[in-house]
Design a protein around this motif. Sequence first.
Motif, PDB file in Angstrom:
ATOM      1  N   ALA A  53       0.830  -1.205   0.000  1.00  0.00           N
ATOM      2  CA  ALA A  53       0.000   0.000   0.000  1.00  0.00           C
ATOM      3  C   ALA A  53       0.864   1.255   0.000  1.00  0.00           C
ATOM      4  N   VAL A  54       1.926   1.247   0.802  1.00  0.00           N
ATOM      5  CA  VAL A  54       2.795   2.424   0.869  1.00  0.00           C
ATOM      6  C   VAL A  54       3.503   2.635  -0.469  1.00  0.00           C
ATOM      7  N   PHE A  55       4.018   1.547  -1.054  1.00  0.00           N
ATOM      8  CA  PHE A  55       4.703   1.661  -2.351  1.00  0.00           C
ATOM      9  C   PHE A  55       3.731   2.137  -3.429  1.00  0.00           C
ATOM     10  N   GLY A  56       2.525   1.586  -3.390  1.00  0.00           N
ATOM     11  CA  GLY A  56       1.533   1.979  -4.386  1.00  0.00           C
ATOM     12  C   GLY A  56       1.199   3.454  -4.293  1.00  0.00           C
ATOM     13  N   THR A  57       1.094   3.952  -3.050  1.00  0.00           N
ATOM     14  CA  THR A  57       0.766   5.370  -2.865  1.00  0.00           C
ATOM     15  C   THR A  57       1.887   6.253  -3.406  1.00  0.00           C
ATOM     16  N   VAL A  58       3.137   5.864  -3.118  1.00  0.00           N
ATOM     17  CA  VAL A  58       4.267   6.657  -3.618  1.00  0.00           C
ATOM     18  C   VAL A  58       4.314   6.617  -5.146  1.00  0.00           C
ATOM     19  N   GLY A  59       3.863   5.500  -5.724  1.00  0.00           N
ATOM     20  CA  GLY A  59       3.908   5.370  -7.179  1.00  0.00           C
ATOM     21  C   GLY A  59       2.891   6.229  -7.913  1.00  0.00           C
ATOM     22  N   LEU A  60       1.853   6.679  -7.202  1.00  0.00           N
ATOM     23  CA  LEU A  60       0.766   7.405  -7.879  1.00  0.00           C
ATOM     24  C   LEU A  60       1.216   8.608  -8.714  1.00  0.00           C
ATOM     25  N   PRO A  61       2.028   9.515  -8.169  1.00  0.00           N
ATOM     26  CA  PRO A  61       2.446  10.660  -8.992  1.00  0.00           C
ATOM     27  C   PRO A  61       3.201  10.237 -10.247  1.00  0.00           C
ATOM     28  N   PHE A  62       3.942   9.116 -10.162  1.00  0.00           N
ATOM     29  CA  PHE A  62       4.666   8.651 -11.353  1.00  0.00           C
ATOM     30  C   PHE A  62       3.698   8.144 -12.403  1.00  0.00           C
TER      31      PHE A  62
END
Lengths: 233, 233
Positions: free
Chosen positions: A151-160
């Motif tokens: 979940a944390v990785f997915g959230t960080v990936g959103l802007p990319f």
Amino acid sequence: MAVPRSATDWMVPVFGLLGAIGLVVCIWLIFTWVPNDAVLFFNQRIFYFHVGHAFNLFIAVGVCGVSSLLFLWRRTPRWDDLALAAAEVAVAYGAVVLVTGSVWAKAAWDHWWVWENRLMMSLLLWLVLVAYVLVRRYAGASADRLAAGLAVFGTVGLPFIYTMVNKGDQHPQAGTNGNVATLTGPMQIVFWLSVATFFCWFLALIASRVASTRGERELRELREQGLDAGLLT
Amino acid sequence: MPAERPRQGVLRQAWRIAWKDLKVELRSREIVYTMAFFGAVIVVVYSFAFPSSSALVRLGAPGLLWVSTMFAGTIGLGRAFDRERENDTLRALMLTPVPRLAIFLGKGIAITFLVGAVALVVTPLMALLMDVPFFDHPGELALALLLGAVGFSAIGTVFAATLLKVRSRDVLLPVIIYPILIPLFAFGTEATAALLKVPADLDNAWYWIGLLGAYDAAFLVLSMWIFESLVIE
């Protein structure tokens, strides 16, 4: 702060009822009161469900990301319960967004799917959420950690993901000349009413899911106590 | 946890761990050979599966290159951590008096080398079999692939290490990391596609390479920070 036990008890019936009333009122208003859109005409009416769910999808994703982070930091199971509930609700809402969007796209663009900025982002977000639920179900003992990390990785990936397909926005807009903020009159009222309705459903679903996870855990702990005391076999 | 150490110490420890992994690999060459062979087989399958007209290949080749590298990389990733699991050596590694950060970096560096080795095999093979002009701009392409390998290894190491004790790890590893890696894959494909254009679109290529770098930086920091709370055992 995760909702305390007593809160989940009243949240489910109250918000469930509010959501049910809102749903009936919304459908009635959408088909009788709101005028046709100037450009898209009748098919624009699906917008109230589509964007109403999309707003709540992003709220659910935010709740899931933040509570996963707090779980990894504090290791309190209530944050994990909340993250799991939010993720499952987000999968359901995401499915509604994608399906209603697809139906609307067929009517507005004559394609079920177009590789366009917001569609791509929603789809990838939804894939991360489905992966989250799969991990929760099949990863065994370390599922909570793994899923929180995902979940944390997915959230960080959103802007990319957002920058990835930045090729000009051709997403159908709600009003004739812009976005949700420029809606006026009945359209604006019904739009926010539908967002509120689906938010009530969202709260009711999350509360009931958290309560059931908590119930499962309590049952498991009681069973272990019973086994320790020799009362169960 | 050990006492505070100077920064250089962590890097040296990380390099020791990476060198240990690479030395094990150099003795058996199991992962490199199987990964490279797998990558080569994928390329051969592609060259049968897709039309070999050079205009079409130019359009499709960037995606094929990154897909085959990523697939082969996943195999190597799973195998590299299986090796730690078989003799329960990850626990021994965790018990050594080095910070978890050094362990993460060490494993990550070793896996970056393995993925790089696969790219070194797959790229010339595709250039040869499918007649793709990959070597018109070798520096830029190598940089893009290197950045891709770094991002893949950072995310892959975190989740492969967390999945170590999970029964269905082989299927869950791609389920977890692919949705997170899609932006990386897309940036790399776009950069490669810009390099293959006639004439090469270097401005665009550098834009995507820059995004690859930003993605790597964000996920490296996140992985270094989260590794310790995810990999407990």
